[in-house]
Each structure stands twice: as structure tokens, then as C-alpha cells.
Design a protein around this motif. Structure first.
Motif, PDB file in Angstrom:
ATOM      1  N   PHE A 709       0.814  -1.219   0.000  1.00  0.00           N
ATOM      2  CA  PHE A 709       0.000   0.000   0.000  1.00  0.00           C
ATOM      3  C   PHE A 709       0.848   1.269   0.000  1.00  0.00           C
ATOM      4  O   PHE A 709       0.330   2.353   0.288  1.00  0.00           O
ATOM      5  CB  PHE A 709      -0.969   0.020   1.186  1.00  0.00           C
ATOM      6  N   GLY A 710       2.131   1.167  -0.360  1.00  0.00           N
ATOM      7  CA  GLY A 710       3.001   2.339  -0.385  1.00  0.00           C
ATOM      8  C   GLY A 710       3.405   2.686  -1.797  1.00  0.00           C
ATOM      9  O   GLY A 710       4.571   2.530  -2.174  1.00  0.00           O
ATOM     10  N   ASN A 711       2.491   3.184  -2.608  1.00  0.00           N
ATOM     11  CA  ASN A 711       2.763   3.492  -4.008  1.00  0.00           C
ATOM     12  C   ASN A 711       2.038   4.774  -4.392  1.00  0.00           C
ATOM     13  O   ASN A 711       1.175   5.254  -3.637  1.00  0.00           O
ATOM     14  CB  ASN A 711       2.338   2.325  -4.902  1.00  0.00           C
ATOM     15  N   PRO A 712       2.358   5.360  -5.554  1.00  0.00           N
ATOM     16  CA  PRO A 712       1.739   6.646  -5.922  1.00  0.00           C
ATOM     17  C   PRO A 712       0.218   6.608  -6.008  1.00  0.00           C
ATOM     18  O   PRO A 712      -0.452   7.589  -5.637  1.00  0.00           O
ATOM     19  CB  PRO A 712       2.370   6.951  -7.277  1.00  0.00           C
ATOM     20  N   VAL A 713      -0.376   5.515  -6.507  1.00  0.00           N
ATOM     21  CA  VAL A 713      -1.831   5.449  -6.585  1.00  0.00           C
ATOM     22  C   VAL A 713      -2.439   5.460  -5.185  1.00  0.00           C
ATOM     23  O   VAL A 713      -3.436   6.146  -4.924  1.00  0.00           O
ATOM     24  CB  VAL A 713      -2.274   4.197  -7.375  1.00  0.00           C
ATOM     25  N   SER A 714      -1.831   4.712  -4.288  1.00  0.00           N
ATOM     26  CA  SER A 714      -2.306   4.691  -2.907  1.00  0.00           C
ATOM     27  C   SER A 714      -2.187   6.077  -2.276  1.00  0.00           C
ATOM     28  O   SER A 714      -3.112   6.538  -1.593  1.00  0.00           O
ATOM     29  CB  SER A 714      -1.506   3.665  -2.109  1.00  0.00           C
ATOM     30  N   ARG A 715      -1.070   6.736  -2.494  1.00  0.00           N
ATOM     31  CA  ARG A 715      -0.874   8.078  -1.921  1.00  0.00           C
ATOM     32  C   ARG A 715      -1.874   9.066  -2.511  1.00  0.00           C
ATOM     33  O   ARG A 715      -2.444   9.907  -1.801  1.00  0.00           O
ATOM     34  CB  ARG A 715       0.556   8.543  -2.184  1.00  0.00           C
ATOM     35  N   LEU A 716      -2.093   8.979  -3.818  1.00  0.00           N
ATOM     36  CA  LEU A 716      -3.053   9.870  -4.468  1.00  0.00           C
ATOM     37  C   LEU A 716      -4.439   9.727  -3.844  1.00  0.00           C
ATOM     38  O   LEU A 716      -5.083  10.730  -3.492  1.00  0.00           O
ATOM     39  CB  LEU A 716      -3.109   9.546  -5.959  1.00  0.00           C
ATOM     40  N   LEU A 717      -4.924   8.484  -3.718  1.00  0.00           N
ATOM     41  CA  LEU A 717      -6.261   8.297  -3.162  1.00  0.00           C
ATOM     42  C   LEU A 717      -6.311   8.731  -1.704  1.00  0.00           C
ATOM     43  O   LEU A 717      -7.316   9.310  -1.262  1.00  0.00           O
ATOM     44  CB  LEU A 717      -6.688   6.835  -3.297  1.00  0.00           C
ATOM     45  N   GLU A 718      -5.246   8.477  -0.970  1.00  0.00           N
ATOM     46  CA  GLU A 718      -5.217   8.920   0.434  1.00  0.00           C
ATOM     47  C   GLU A 718      -5.318  10.436   0.516  1.00  0.00           C
ATOM     48  O   GLU A 718      -6.034  10.985   1.369  1.00  0.00           O
ATOM     49  CB  GLU A 718      -3.951   8.423   1.106  1.00  0.00           C
ATOM     50  N   ASN A 719      -4.631  11.129  -0.374  1.00  0.00           N
ATOM     51  CA  ASN A 719      -4.724  12.593  -0.387  1.00  0.00           C
ATOM     52  C   ASN A 719      -6.156  13.048  -0.647  1.00  0.00           C
ATOM     53  O   ASN A 719      -6.658  13.975   0.007  1.00  0.00           O
ATOM     54  CB  ASN A 719      -3.816  13.165  -1.475  1.00  0.00           C
TER      55      ASN A 719
END
Length: 735
Positions: A709-719
Motif C-alpha cells: 500500500f506504499g505506491n503513488p496510486v495509494s498516496r493519491l487516493l489517500e490525499n
């Protein structure tokens, strides 16, 4: 046979409500029940793996095994008046056979402890056949007139039980010509008298026992007449007393059949055949059955129809008032076998337990329920075994019906799907397809669990609500939440569930549409026929079958079926994007576009470097794949919608959706077809102070678990999600 299997009477409930669980077990020993919360349902060892959390519940424990049977196939049943003497009896019906290769199919049968009388179609009897059984013996009569499928015929049979004389006649209708008749003898001398419990069964035989010899095709205007001198001409006015005359043009939106005869021998439909279909008198003057029900006076019966298995409750679960909203299953274990009965618990009405809500696409789950696929075979079975996946597939176990993506044995599309039956593909660990080198091969429930697992990993507490609950409760079911997320494929919606989403957004809600091909097909459900949903695949769209002309209107509610786009509500008007292209289960990535670097949108990309998003994933090996949605202002995408990123480099297997194609070289937008094959990730504020974020791809959520869960897509959705919860996004409401 599946050793242990079950279902719940509803897919969703709220605290204070009671769910009934029905179980069939072939074992002699008791089975064990354990409530579990579903965190991840993906059996892929390269991902999070199947993760369940055991939950204390009053229903946990051991229960005695019992086998509960189910006979698929639709038919109608109606009572017959006790004490009626059957000196002479004429049976008549108009039929359109869908199959003529079955050994025997019953059009109508009368059952009584002393008498059996049926009108059948049979291969070995060369067409229509009349069967008679009385205390004096058995007999029959055959008409050597083979019938053609999908053609209308009127058939009449007559029996004089005093003399033993019988007649059988048939006539082609419409443009076809021809007919025939036969006469013969059957056992006579003993005049039957109907006793208590005598019944008529239409479209199946073996009255008084489990239905058998199901008819495949359409039946119109079945009738029973007492007296008379013979079968005569079919369709002629009958001499004698009308015992029953069922008019299928009445109550098309119900599961009841109406008798217009003097005795009011009304009946009911079992396993819900298809209504609102063209009858023998349809000419095309009207295309909507509510405008001319007499043109739609037929019912289409199928030997594999499945509505309600009708199993008894083995145990119930009264959901406690303080119960956590979420995704659950009843785990059943017995003699080395295991099953999971899925259900979803929403928060109490108007009292959310979280600021965040995930809408579970239960309507889509139902319409895909027990989807038998063409590509199922040894290769996927090996992967199932290697991964310890759910071992049962509807392609091998069809006794509980299939999905709206499959066909009935007569080649017609399955338009009615039920949730009151075991749905094999709503189980943890179920694999939909093999997808070599393309991740887990998951769709729907299991693919959606990538989102549920992501929320768990990020510590984001959430409630759930089902499509069924949205349909019933409207936008009020969503309004208390600061942010609402869809799952990967919210494809099917009633007017009520779509209104709920629209009402939430228009009232200032913040919506994340995290899938593709969403808000696509219009469906209907019914308060009077619970447990079933209907689709009519009208006009266009990607589809495995097409509704017949004149059959675009849903039987359950009389509404026009087909795409929501054809009903004036394209997905772009809600989510900013709508279905544009489809391909094989091979995904690609998104590339950020220039407008995503605007200062007012920087919070969405906080902590993300580079322009490539989602080049790996457990669904299709990339975040943009399988079914793709794009922005289209002509279809309602808001003027202020910003395309943050766009997918590219799709495989040559991708094609444009048929509703986008005008000719072999032109599209609705005027662009070349290949320019429409991409997913658009969009963001826009709404006039009411809310916001919408859409990803336009079914496989997006499959990229969330990559690298723990540590990837750009995950970070984007978390933002986006944490930003929405904190009040980011959304312009001030206009006065």
C-alpha cells in the motif's frame, strides 16, 4: 454437489434488523458457524491474501446439517375447483416453443390423485402430444406435426372421459401456414371428479410433486373448457362451460396470473419467468407493454429460471444496535468443506458511525451473480488449487441459475436475477478469470476488497451502505457523510439508487468514483416481487445479448430499459466521465496532464513524484484497464472538470464502446476511434459546495495494495479521501 452452501434472505441490513440464513449441508454431522469481517478476499499470494477477522456473535455455534433441495425452472400454478366432474374437457393454449429438442415439455397439466391430463411437446412423439391418466389406465395421442422454434402455434386437446374419445389439433399462426389434427382413444368409462388439492400447472408437469418436464418458450391464453363435442378448430369459440381462462396480459408487473373465467382461479408464478414479452398478436404498433398489454399477453418460461430457492432458515442473526458497519460473512465449516455467506451491515439510518461511506454495488453483484464464463477450464482450476481459492464455479454448478450475462437454453438472454439463492462468485477467494501475468483475475466483490483492505491499512474507518438501501432510502442514506466512495464497478442502478447518488452530489457531497463502466445499465426491482432485479438490454451498449424489438420496457416497473445514457442520464452528468472503451484484462498506466499542476490542485498530488501513476497492480497489472471511462462535455461532463491524468499505451485488444460508433470510420465525437480508448482521471467542484473525483477505470483499486500500500496510486487516493474528509475541494455554494 456442493457439500455445504447457503444464502441470506437479504444482502444488507442495519442494526436492529434480523437476517435469516439458509443452509444446505450434505453431511451427517453438524456444521460450525463463525461470523467474520471481510478485510481482503483476494487469494493471490503476491497480494495481501485472504484476510478475515472473527467476530463474536450470538449466532456463532454448531447447527445440525440438513440437505435443502431446489428445482430450477419456471412455471405457473392455479387451483381447480373440487367436485368438478370431467365428462368432457378441452384444453387450449397458444405457444411459441423456444426448444424443440427436449424429450418432453409440458404446456399445461392437470393433477389430482385420480387423474392426470397434460398437453405436451415431445421429440419422440413428433410434436404436440396429449397424455391422459385415469383410474381406468393411461393413454395418449400424438400429432405428427413437428414444430419449429420461435414460431407461434395454437394447440387444443379434447378428451371425452365417458367414451374414451380424444382429439388433438394444432395450427400455425402468423406468416406460417399449416396445421393438423388427430383422433384416437384413451381409457374411458370412469368419469373423474376433481378432489381437494386439484391444480393446474402451466409450463411444467408432475402436478402434486416436484415440477418436471419444463416448457421452454412462450405460452399465451391457456384455457380449460368443460363439455363440447371435440377439439374442433383451434381458436374457435368453445361450446361448453369455461372452467378457466388465464389472461397473461393482466398483472404483467406481478408474479400472479389472472383467470377471467367464472371461478376466479387465479394463480401464481414460480421461479419468475419473463413477462412483458411480445405475444402472438404483437404487430409493432406499440413498443411499450404498458400502452397495449393485450399485445404482450404471453409469458416466456425457461427450464433454468431461478428466483427464490425457498429454503428454510437454519439460524438467524439479530444485528446488535452497537454493531460495526462493514463487510461480513457467515463462515460455514463441516467435514472439511467451507462456505461463506456474504452480507453487509450499514449504520443506523441517520446515525453514521463514520464520516466516510463506501457504497457496496449489490445491484451489480446480483446481475453478475453466478456468471458462467466461456474461458473457464483446467488452467484456472489449477490456479484455484495452487492458491487455495474458492473451489466452486457456476460454470460447473448451474443448479442455482446463472447471471444476466448468460443465456437460457433456448438462446434468449437472462433478464431476471435473484439474490435469494447461493451466489458462488460472492465468496472470499473466488477467481473470475485466469488473466495470465495480469494479477489476480478478480472482478466485483473480490476486486472491491482491494479497496476495503486499503482503508483498513490506512486506518480509515468507514461505514457501508448497499445499492438496495440507496434505492429504498434515497439521498438521505448518504447525506450524513462527508465523503462517499464507490467500489470498482457500480454498473447497474435503479432510478432510486441513481437518484440517491445524484442527490448527494447536488446537496454538496464529496464523491469518489473509483471504478469504470459505472452508472451504465438501468434496472428495475419490485416491492411486490421481492428478491429479484431485471435488466432489458435495449438499443445499444456492450452486451452479451440484445433485447428483442418491442421488449425494451421492464416488466417489473414498466420503465424503459437499456443504458442510462439512452434514458437521458449519461454517467458523465454525475461522475464527469462515462464508459468509452473495453479490452482484455491487461491494464496500463496514467500520465499526469499539465492542468494537474495547478496550485489549487496541489493537495491531490502531495508527496507524489513523476508523471506515471499505476504501472503495476493486482488487477490487470495496471491501474487503467479492462473498462475505461472518459470525459465528454456533450454528454454532461461539467465545464469545470479538470482532467488530472489520462491513460495511454493500451493493448490492441481494446475497442471503443458500440454506443460511441456511428459508422466503421466515424464516432459520436467526430474523433478517430483510437482517440476514445483511454481513461480520464478527473476532478471538479460542484455548485453546491461539494466535489467529485473520478478515476474512470475498473482496475484502479487493484493498484492500491502494491508495495504494501506504499505506491503513488495509494498516496493519491489517500490525499483525496483525507482531503475530502477535512473539507478540501468544493467551491462556495452559489447564492
Amino acid at each position: 454437489m456442493i457439500p455445504i452452501i447457503g444464502y441470506a434472505d437479504e444482502l444488507g441490513a442495519r442494526p436492529g434488523e434480523v437476517l435469516g440464513f439458509k443452509v444446505s449441508s450434505t453431511a451427517a454431522e453438524p456444521y460450525e458457524v463463525q461470523l467474520v469481517r471481510i478485510i481482503c478476499a483476494d487469494p493471490n499470494p503476491d497480494g495481501p491474501g485472504i484476510r478475515h477477522e472473527e467476530v463474536a456473535a450470538s449466532c456463532n455455534g454448531r447447527y445440525p446439517s440438513r440437505f435443502q433441495s431446489f428445482v430450477p425452472g419456471s412455471h405457473a400454478e392455479a387451483p381447480l375447483p373440487a367436485g368438478t366432474r370431467l365428462e368432457r374437457l378441452t384444453l387450449e393454449a397458444t405457444v411459441m416453443p423456444g426448444l424443440v429438442d427436449r424429450d418432453r415439455q409440458t404446456i399445461i397439466a392437470i393433477g389430482d390423485p385420480a387423474t392426470g391430463f397434460s398437453l405436451d411437446l415431445s421429440v419422440d412423439r413428433a410434436g404436440p402430444a396429449l397424455s391422459v391418466a385415469t383410474a381406468g389406465g393411461d393413454g395418449g395421442l400424438t400429432l405428427g406435426m413437428p414444430l419449429r422454434p420461435m414460431r407461434w402455434y395454437r394447440i387444443a386437446g379434447f378428451v371425452d372421459f365417458v367414451s374414451g374419445r380424444a382429439e388433438l389439433v394444432a395450427e400455425c399462426l402468423g406468416r406460417d401456414t399449416g396445421g393438423g389434427g388427430a383422433a384416437g382413444a384413451v381409457p374411458g368409462g370412469a368419469v373423474p371428479c376433481l378432489s381437494d388439492g386439484a391444480r393446474a400447472r402451466i409450463a411444467a408437469g408432475n402436478v402434486g410433486g416436484p415440477p418436471a418436464r419444463h416448457f421452454n418458450g412462450r405460452i399465451e391464453a391457456p384455457s380449460l373448457t368443460l363439455g363440447g363435442e371435440g377439439a374442433g378448430a383451434v381458436g374457435a369459440e368453445r361450446v361448453g362451460e369455461c372452467l378457466a381462462a388465464w389472461d397473461f396480459s393482466r398483472g404483467i408487473d406481478t408474479d400472479r396470473i389472472r383467470d377471467t373465467g367464472p371461478h376466479g382461479l387465479h394463480g401464481r408464478l414460480v421461479n419468475m419467468p419473463t413477462r412483458g414479452v411480445r405475444g402472438s398478436r404483437w404487430t409493432g404498433r406499440e413498443m411499450a407493454w404498458p400502452h397495449a398489454p393485450e399485445d404482450y399477453a404471453a409469458i416466456h418460461f425457461h427450464e433454468d429460471d431461478c428466483h427464490d430457492c425457498g429454503w428454510a432458515d437454519d439460524f438467524t442473526f439479530a444485528i446488535p444496535e452497537d454493531f460495526r458497519s462493514g463487510v461480513y460473512a457467515m463462515r460455514l465449516r463441516c467435514a472439511g468443506a467451507e462456505d461463506f455467506i456474504p452480507f453487509f451491515v450499514a449504520a443506523p439510518k441517520g446515525r453514521p458511525r463514520s464520516d466516510l461511506c463506501v457504497v457496496i454495488p449489490t445491484f451489480t453483484y446480483v446481475m453478475y451473480g453466478n456468471n458462467g464464463r466461456y474461458d473457464y477450464g483446467p488452467a484456472i482450476e489449477k490456479r484455484m488449487a495452487d492458491w487455495g481459492a474458492y473451489p466452486y464455479n457456476p460454470d460447473r454448478y448451474r443448479q442455482f441459475g446463472q447471471s444476466s450475462y448468460n443465456l437460457h437454453p433456448d438462446g434468449t438472454g437472462i433478464s431476471l436475477c435473484s439474490w435469494r439463492r447461493p451466489l458462488l462468485n460472492l465468496r472470499s477467494g473466488y477467481l473470475t478469470l485466469l488473466a495470465p501475468n495480469c494479477g489476480s483475475g478478480l472482478r466485483h466483490y473480490q476486486a472491491d476488497s482491494h479497496l476495503w483492505a486499503w482503508l483498513e491499512a490506512k486506518g480509515l474507518d468507514f461505514d457501508v451502505v448497499t445499492d438496495h438501501q440507496l434505492h429504498a432510502d434515497g439521498a438521505a442514506a448518504l447525506r450524513p457523510y462527508r465523503a462517499v466512495l464507490t467500489c470498482t464497478h457500480p454498473e447497474y442502478h435503479t432510478e432510486g439508487s441513481l437518484d440517491a447518488f445524484q442527490g448527494y452530489v447536488e446537496s454538496g457531497g464529496r464523491l469518489c468514483y473509483l471504478g469504470g463502466n459505472g452508472f451504465y445499465w438501468r434496472i428495475a426491482v419490485s416491492d411486490t416481487i421481492p428478491g429479484i432485479a431485471e435488466v432489458r438490454r435495449a438499443e445499444g451498449g456492450i452486451r452479451t445479448w440484445a433485447a428483442e424489438p418491442g421488449e425494451y420496457y421492464q416488466a417489473l416497473d414498466g420503465g424503459y430499459g437499456g443504458l442510462w445514457r439512452r434514458n437521458g442520464r449519461p454517467p458523465q452528468a454525475l461522475a464527469g466521465v462515462g464508459f468509452s472503451a473495453q479490452g482484455t484484462f491487461l491494464g496500463s498506466y496514467y500520465r499526469r496532464l499539465a492542468e494537474s499542476y495547478r496550485p489549487d490542485l496541489s493537495w491531490i498530488f502531495d508527496g507524489i513524484d513523476g508523471d506515471i501513476l499505476g504501472d503495476a497492480g493486482l488487477s490487470g497489472s495496471g491501474a487503467a484497464g479492462y473498462e475505461l471511462d472518459r470525459l465528454d462535455p456533450h454528454l454532461g461532463s461539467p465545464d469545470n472538470a479538470v482532467v488530472l491524468a489520462r491513460s495511454e499505451a493500451h493493448a490492441p485488444t481494446y475497442v471503443v464502446a458500440p454506443e460511441e460508433i456511428l459508422t466503421h470510420v466515424s464516432t459520436t465525437t467526430g474523433e478517430p476511434p483510437d482517440r476514445l480508448i483511454h481513461a480520464d482521471m478527473v476532478y471538479f467542484d460542484t455548485p453546491s459546495g461539494g466535489a467529485v473525483f473520478s478515476v474512470g477505470s475498473i482496475t484502479f483499486c487493484g493498484s492500491l495494495p502494491v508495495d504494501d500500500f506504499g505506491n503513488p496510486v495509494s498516496r493519491l487516493l489517500e490525499n483525496v479521501v483525507t482531503g475530502f474528509l477535512a473539507g478540501k475541494g468544493g467551491e462556495p455554494p452559489r447564492s
